[in-house]
Motif scaffolding. Structure first.
Motif, PDB file in Angstrom:
ATOM      1  N   UNK A 243     -11.660  -2.591   8.050  1.00  0.00           N
ATOM      2  CA  UNK A 243     -13.063  -2.164   8.090  1.00  0.00           C
ATOM      3  C   UNK A 243     -13.216  -0.845   8.846  1.00  0.00           C
ATOM      4  N   UNK A 244     -12.561  -0.724  10.012  1.00  0.00           N
ATOM      5  CA  UNK A 244     -12.647   0.517  10.785  1.00  0.00           C
ATOM      6  C   UNK A 244     -11.932   1.661  10.074  1.00  0.00           C
ATOM      7  N   UNK A 245     -10.871   1.320   9.337  1.00  0.00           N
ATOM      8  CA  UNK A 245     -10.092   2.346   8.651  1.00  0.00           C
ATOM      9  C   UNK A 245     -10.866   3.091   7.587  1.00  0.00           C
ATOM     10  N   UNK A 246     -11.985   2.532   7.146  1.00  0.00           N
ATOM     11  CA  UNK A 246     -12.780   3.191   6.110  1.00  0.00           C
ATOM     12  C   UNK A 246     -13.702   4.269   6.683  1.00  0.00           C
ATOM     13  N   UNK A 247     -13.720   4.404   8.011  1.00  0.00           N
ATOM     14  CA  UNK A 247     -14.520   5.451   8.647  1.00  0.00           C
ATOM     15  C   UNK A 247     -13.662   6.713   8.726  1.00  0.00           C
ATOM     16  N   UNK A 248     -14.039   7.731   7.992  1.00  0.00           N
ATOM     17  CA  UNK A 248     -13.191   8.905   7.840  1.00  0.00           C
ATOM     18  C   UNK A 248     -12.982   9.677   9.136  1.00  0.00           C
ATOM     19  N   UNK A 249     -13.965   9.669  10.036  1.00  0.00           N
ATOM     20  CA  UNK A 249     -13.863  10.460  11.262  1.00  0.00           C
ATOM     21  C   UNK A 249     -13.015   9.781  12.335  1.00  0.00           C
ATOM     22  N   UNK A 250     -12.497   8.593  12.046  1.00  0.00           N
ATOM     23  CA  UNK A 250     -11.779   7.808  13.049  1.00  0.00           C
ATOM     24  C   UNK A 250     -10.350   7.568  12.586  1.00  0.00           C
ATOM     25  N   UNK A 251      -9.385   7.889  13.464  1.00  0.00           N
ATOM     26  CA  UNK A 251      -7.990   7.543  13.165  1.00  0.00           C
ATOM     27  C   UNK A 251      -7.741   6.140  13.709  1.00  0.00           C
ATOM     28  N   UNK A 309     -18.770  -4.356  25.323  1.00  0.00           N
ATOM     29  CA  UNK A 309     -18.303  -5.650  24.830  1.00  0.00           C
ATOM     30  C   UNK A 309     -19.441  -6.323  24.088  1.00  0.00           C
ATOM     31  N   UNK A 310     -19.105  -7.108  23.094  1.00  0.00           N
ATOM     32  CA  UNK A 310     -20.147  -7.777  22.325  1.00  0.00           C
ATOM     33  C   UNK A 310     -19.564  -9.016  21.654  1.00  0.00           C
ATOM     34  N   UNK A 311     -20.404  -9.998  21.458  1.00  0.00           N
ATOM     35  CA  UNK A 311     -20.000 -11.232  20.794  1.00  0.00           C
ATOM     36  C   UNK A 311     -20.771 -11.361  19.488  1.00  0.00           C
ATOM     37  N   UNK A 312     -20.065 -11.665  18.437  1.00  0.00           N
ATOM     38  CA  UNK A 312     -20.647 -11.818  17.112  1.00  0.00           C
ATOM     39  C   UNK A 312     -20.399 -13.250  16.642  1.00  0.00           C
ATOM     40  N   UNK A 313     -21.392 -13.816  16.001  1.00  0.00           N
ATOM     41  CA  UNK A 313     -21.262 -15.190  15.517  1.00  0.00           C
ATOM     42  C   UNK A 313     -21.859 -15.291  14.116  1.00  0.00           C
ATOM     43  N   UNK A 314     -21.115 -15.865  13.206  1.00  0.00           N
ATOM     44  CA  UNK A 314     -21.574 -15.975  11.824  1.00  0.00           C
ATOM     45  C   UNK A 314     -21.054 -17.269  11.207  1.00  0.00           C
ATOM     46  N   UNK A 315     -21.642 -17.596  10.049  1.00  0.00           N
ATOM     47  CA  UNK A 315     -21.035 -18.619   9.210  1.00  0.00           C
ATOM     48  C   UNK A 315     -19.715 -18.087   8.665  1.00  0.00           C
ATOM     49  N   UNK A 322     -19.393  -9.998   9.164  1.00  0.00           N
ATOM     50  CA  UNK A 322     -19.200  -9.869  10.601  1.00  0.00           C
ATOM     51  C   UNK A 322     -18.287  -8.688  10.905  1.00  0.00           C
ATOM     52  N   UNK A 323     -17.192  -8.566  10.155  1.00  0.00           N
ATOM     53  CA  UNK A 323     -16.253  -7.466  10.383  1.00  0.00           C
ATOM     54  C   UNK A 323     -16.919  -6.116  10.136  1.00  0.00           C
ATOM     55  N   UNK A 324     -17.715  -6.027   9.083  1.00  0.00           N
ATOM     56  CA  UNK A 324     -18.388  -4.761   8.779  1.00  0.00           C
ATOM     57  C   UNK A 324     -19.416  -4.413   9.862  1.00  0.00           C
ATOM     58  N   UNK A 325     -20.131  -5.438  10.334  1.00  0.00           N
ATOM     59  CA  UNK A 325     -21.111  -5.196  11.393  1.00  0.00           C
ATOM     60  C   UNK A 325     -20.423  -4.721  12.670  1.00  0.00           C
ATOM     61  N   UNK A 329     -20.960  -1.204  14.645  1.00  0.00           N
ATOM     62  CA  UNK A 329     -21.335  -1.199  16.061  1.00  0.00           C
ATOM     63  C   UNK A 329     -20.371  -0.349  16.879  1.00  0.00           C
ATOM     64  N   UNK A 330     -19.078  -0.462  16.599  1.00  0.00           N
ATOM     65  CA  UNK A 330     -18.089   0.356  17.305  1.00  0.00           C
ATOM     66  C   UNK A 330     -18.362   1.835  17.055  1.00  0.00           C
ATOM     67  N   UNK A 331     -18.627   2.190  15.796  1.00  0.00           N
ATOM     68  CA  UNK A 331     -18.927   3.586  15.471  1.00  0.00           C
ATOM     69  C   UNK A 331     -20.138   4.073  16.251  1.00  0.00           C
ATOM     70  N   UNK A 332     -21.137   3.206  16.381  1.00  0.00           N
ATOM     71  CA  UNK A 332     -22.345   3.563  17.118  1.00  0.00           C
ATOM     72  C   UNK A 332     -22.036   3.746  18.605  1.00  0.00           C
ATOM     73  N   UNK A 333     -21.220   2.866  19.160  1.00  0.00           N
ATOM     74  CA  UNK A 333     -20.921   2.914  20.592  1.00  0.00           C
ATOM     75  C   UNK A 333     -20.122   4.160  20.964  1.00  0.00           C
TER      76      UNK A 333
END
Length: 662
Positions: A243-251, A309-315, A322-325, A329-333
């Motif tokens: 999921x993070x790998x699809x962000x072009x500005x991030x190695x 730090x953050x906690x995510x909870x989903x079905x 959840x992974x995409x969210x 969030x990491x990109x935003x932080x």
């Protein structure tokens, strides 16, 4: 507990706000205490409008015991000044116990204060796991406890008296002003917004977040206490990397490299230096009763400083959401601006069948173990995932990749493996053509089997457009370029693959091989020596470096490498000795004759025959390989092994029929 489908931030603790008789609003939280002053004096209203002053009263004191220092606020444990890695949940348990030395802390108190009263996970297993992690970090032993004593059926006691460092003096005040005209916003809401801003990073203790342009997701920890759930934690690591790998500005460092740090005790700054990253994500995961909870921690790697730090909870059916969210969030932080394309890729997705997802993760777990028996298990799990969810594109891709590698490794004949490969790939493409892996696998098929070079390049490029951090596609693209004779471009791509996956044996081998093909023999030798240091028991490493020694005319060194390669592949001692004897008595030609006598595949026979000057025999065997569409035929366009055949019209005719660029 957060609302279903939502998340909560561990840096935004719940608080109760109360305005005292002096006009001060005291915010009580589990970390620092902040003094919030609403200044509504007539002078202030006239001059500036209502103003709120935020002042930090205290800092949670660090706790010192024996050789250790624990900073609960930063979530850091140090031994004699050196960082000790401890996951967030065990860190909280240790902080609670150490804050009450000599007291019995009951399991019920720990559950309430650390897990929360409504936790859905298996608390007993989770707590036992945390205590084990704490003891491992402290070097403690439950049978002869120095730090943490178990009180059977009741709880735990911290045995050492702990000293607290002096609390910090109040920090300088920060002022936030609003014009008096905004009458409708109550003071409590304003205070809440200020504290949320403080904990979301604007004035986080320790300063602003440093620039982050590269990141590694360390293996997510299985907090269930059940070793059978390791596949789930490993799968969540891989999916977050994707999921993070699809962000072009991030190695983003690839899965292969980060998994080498599973259960490591290395300090984060050391890991950062090895991976050459600005930040790392650590996390824990639990699943139970159809729900998954993922806690992620972002750390500035060189300084080992907590950033967020953050906690995510989903079905479980929405685990990919959840992974995409989390990726967003990491990109935003780290203040990355997502492009429209990045945002679209992160928004794309669908719910998954929970059991199908479980089967898929188990398939991935066995696929990455990279052996013939494990490939058979992977295929079984991928098929079970597809039976449960026929529209699961990733499972079809996994099936295609596994059949492809079985064909290349010779585990299955082409007429058995390839139809299965092609069927799975076509189905994956029909379901979701936006998956980078679909284009990568299509590129490999166009290259190795169809010999359609234009399609192969187009698909490689498309895969890397969709995920520039897909290192498997990157280093295979480098090899493809080398077989096309485009060595300069191949070097660029191979070097970039190693940047993304610095600890991957395959990526490092590709770089060494590409240097070799480009005639950069000194670089090739140095690169392959580093790769052997990385994984001395991989026979491919010794085979590749043996080829470089051959090109340098260092035949004794080549023989030593060949000996190691054969031994690692399980050759009998007598067979190895016969090979060495052939070289001692006949030199390099003697070795080639020995290889020819023992070669089972026509391609291996042709390699020896070409170097021995047996042109007719070599061409005949290459024709057999052409008829089989043997994957290794893509190598004959470049490389010194085939130089003795290049002036032969029959060899040139094979190259023409394979559509190699002239």
């Amino acid at each position: 507990m957060p609302p279903r489908g939502g998340h909560h931030s561990t840096f935004r603790p719940a608080f109760a706000a109360k305005v005292n008789e002096t006009g001060h609003c005291i915010s009580r939280a589990s970390y620092p205490i902040w003094l919030v002053t609403l200044d509504s004096s007539p002078y202030n209203r006239a001059a500036r409008g209502n103003a709120v002053t935020v002042r930090r009263l205290t800092r949670t004191a660090a706790i010192r015991f024996d050789e250790f220092e624990l900073d609960p606020e930063k979530g850091e444990l140090r031994k004699n000044g050196h960082p000790v890695r401890l996951a967030p949940q065990p860190m909280k348990v240790l902080a609670l116990l150490a804050s009450r030395p000599g007291e019995l802390v009951t399991r019920e108190e720990i559950r309430e204060q650390i897990w929360g009263g409504e936790t859905f996970v298996d608390f007993e297993q989770g707590l036992n796991h945390c205590i084990n992690q704490v003891r491992a970090a402290l070097g403690d032993d439950s049978a002869a406890a120095r730090f943490v004593e178990t009180v059977p059926r009741r709880g735990y006691r911290f045995l050492l008296e702990a000293a607290r460092s002096e609390e910090e003096s109040p920090a300088p005040a920060s002022r936030w002003r609003r014009r008096a005209g905004v009458v409708g916003i109550g003071a409590f809401v304003l205070v809440a917004g200020i504290l949320t801003a403080l904990y979301s990073g604007w004035f986080r203790p320790g300063g602003m977040i440093p620039p982050v342009r590269s990141i590694a997701v360390l293996p997510i920890e299985n907090l269930s206490g059940d070793p059978e759930q390791e596949y789930f934690a490993d799968g969540m690591t891989e999916e977050l990397v994707t999921a993070l790998g699809r962000i072009h500005a991030l190695r983003v460092i690839s899965r292969t490299s980060v998994m080498r740090y599973k259960r490591t005790r290395k300090p984060l700054p050391e890991i950062a230096r090895e991976l050459k990253v600005d930040a790392v994500i650590e996390g824990t995961v639990t699943q139970a009763d159809g729900r998954v909870r993922l806690t992620a921690n972002l750390l500035h790697a060189p300084s080992d400083r907590h950033l967020w730090a953050e906690t995510f909870e989903r079905d479980l059916s929405d685990v990919l959401g959840l992974q995409r969210e989390l990726a967003r969030t990491v990109a935003r932080q780290i203040h990355l601006k997502l492009s429209v394309e990045d945002q679209a890729r992160l928004d794309r997705g669908r719910p998954v069948h929970p059991e199908a997802h479980e089967m898929y993760l188990k398939g991935q777990f066995h696929y990455y173990r990279w052996s013939r028996p494990e490939f058979v298990k992977a295929i079984e799990y991928y098929r079970r995932a597809i039976d449960l969810d026929p529209e699961y594109a990733e499972a079809h891709v996994g099936l295609a990749k596994t059949f492809g590698w079985q064909w290349i490794l010779g585990a299955l004949p082409p007429n058995e493996a390839y139809p299965q490969f092609e069927m799975a790939l076509k189905r994956a493409r029909a379901i979701d053509e936006s998956l980078p892996e679909v284009h990568y696998v299509q590129a490999v098929a166009a290259w190795y089997f169809y010999w359609n070079w234009e399609q192969a390049e187009r698909e490689f490029r498309r895969a890397l457009e969709l995920n520039p951090n897909l290192e498997e596609a990157r280093y295979e693209y480098a090899w493809f370029l080398a077989t096309m004779g485009r060595h300069g471009e191949a070097v660029v791509q191979a070097e970039r693959a190693v940047e993304t996956d610095p600890l991957s044996v395959s990526a490092n081998l590709a770089l060494g091989s590409v240097y070799h093909g480009a005639g950069m023999l000194d670089r090739a030798l140095a690169q392959l020596r580093r790769t052997i240091e990385l994984e001395p028991n991989d026979p491919r490493c010794h085979g590749f470096i043996g080829g470089v020694y051959r090109s340098l005319g260092l035949y004794d060194e080549m023989m030593e490498a060949e000996h190691k390669r054969m031994a690692l592949q399980g050759a009998r001692p007598g067979e190895i000795e016969a090979m060495k004897d052939a070289y001692r008595t006949g030199g390099y030609p003697g070795l080639l004759r020995w290889r020819l006598a023992h070669a089972q595949h026509p391609f291996a026979q042709a390699e020896a025959q070409a170097q021995l000057g047996l042109r007719d025999e070599a061409i005949a065997n290459l024709e057999k390989c052409y008829a089989q569409r043997w994957w290794a035929m893509v190598r004959i366009n470049s490389g010194p092994i085939w130089d003795p055949l290049r002036t032969d019209p029959r060899f040139q005719e094979i190259l023409r029929r394979m559509n190699f660029p002239r």
